[in-house]
Design a protein around this motif. Structure first.
Motif, PDB file in Angstrom:
ATOM      1  N   ARG A  92      -4.614  -3.811   4.865  1.00  0.00           N
ATOM      2  CA  ARG A  92      -4.386  -3.400   3.703  1.00  0.00           C
ATOM      3  C   ARG A  92      -3.193  -3.954   2.949  1.00  0.00           C
ATOM      4  NH1 ARG A  92      -2.485   3.014   2.662  1.00  0.00           N
ATOM      5  NH2 ARG A  92      -0.735   2.512   3.824  1.00  0.00           N
ATOM      6  N   GLU A 123      -0.842   1.028  -1.246  1.00  0.00           N
ATOM      7  CA  GLU A 123      -1.960   2.296  -1.326  1.00  0.00           C
ATOM      8  C   GLU A 123      -2.353   2.533  -2.746  1.00  0.00           C
ATOM      9  OE1 GLU A 123       0.293   6.381  -1.154  1.00  0.00           O
ATOM     10  OE2 GLU A 123       0.812   5.279   0.590  1.00  0.00           O
ATOM     11  N   PHE A 145      -6.070   1.668  -1.788  1.00  0.00           N
ATOM     12  CA  PHE A 145      -6.224   0.659  -0.629  1.00  0.00           C
ATOM     13  C   PHE A 145      -6.069   1.784   0.587  1.00  0.00           C
ATOM     14  CE2 PHE A 145      -4.879  -1.004  -4.484  1.00  0.00           C
ATOM     15  CZ  PHE A 145      -5.359  -2.628  -4.216  1.00  0.00           C
ATOM     16  N   THR A 200      -9.648  -2.539   5.292  1.00  0.00           N
ATOM     17  CA  THR A 200      -9.025  -1.802   4.107  1.00  0.00           C
ATOM     18  C   THR A 200     -10.408  -1.184   3.669  1.00  0.00           C
ATOM     19  OG1 THR A 200      -7.046  -3.369   4.262  1.00  0.00           O
ATOM     20  CG2 THR A 200      -7.813  -1.841   2.306  1.00  0.00           C
TER      21      THR A 200
END
Length: 168
Positions: A29, A91, A113, A120
């Motif tokens: 991620r 995120e 994300f 991811t």
């Protein structure tokens, strides 16, 4: 009303104005998120197949702007402008995207994300000001296919970087 109830109500209120595209990318991620944070990354993968990007200015911060031109495979240039409205590493990114700062047809996008096994899941939710603008983006500009191609380019770029990092 709980946060989830509010989010559901908001989503249903915008459903006829939005396009949602998602993809699972085989990379961490943090690496996928980082691909959005620096112009040296974005210029390598941004846009659908056959497009290239020339950046005029770039500042990745809330209130910062990315001013750029996308060059289509047929030679057409498209002036683009993005301002970042919310950034929550690694995120979430929220942005406003149009042709210029005063574009009345600018649309909002939220990118999330989420960890997905070793990879991811990226979700790109775009909300247009009107249903007609959403329909025009989908039909005239092939926004769904273009978004899928853009995420495929992102996936290829970051997985190549992840492989090189593992080898290095």
């Amino acid at each position: 009303m709980t946060g989830a109830e509010q989010e559901t109500r908001t989503e249903s209120a915008t459903a006829d104005r939005e396009i949602v595209i998602s993809r699972v990318i085989d990379a961490p991620r943090e690496l996928v998120f980082e691909a959005f944070t620096e112009v040296r990354h974005l210029s390598r993968w941004w846009g659908p197949e056959g497009f290239t990007t020339t950046t005029k200015s770039f500042e990745f911060r809330v209130g910062g702007v990315w001013d750029f031109v996308m060059h289509g495979p047929d030679g057409t240039d498209y002036s683009e402008w993005i301002t970042w409205t919310r950034i929550v590493p690694p995120e979430r990114i929220e942005l406003l995207h149009g042709e210029s700062p005063d574009d009345p047809n600018a649309f909002e996008s939220v990118l999330t994300f989420a960890p997905n096994d070793a990879g991811t899941r990226i979700v790109m939710r775009t909300v247009f000001p009107t249903r007609q603008l959403r329909d025009e983006a989908a039909e005239k500009y092939h926004a769904i296919e273009a978004g899928q191609q853009t995420l495929a380019n992102l996936a290829a770029y970051v997985t190549e970087g992840a492989r090189k990092g593992a080898q290095g």
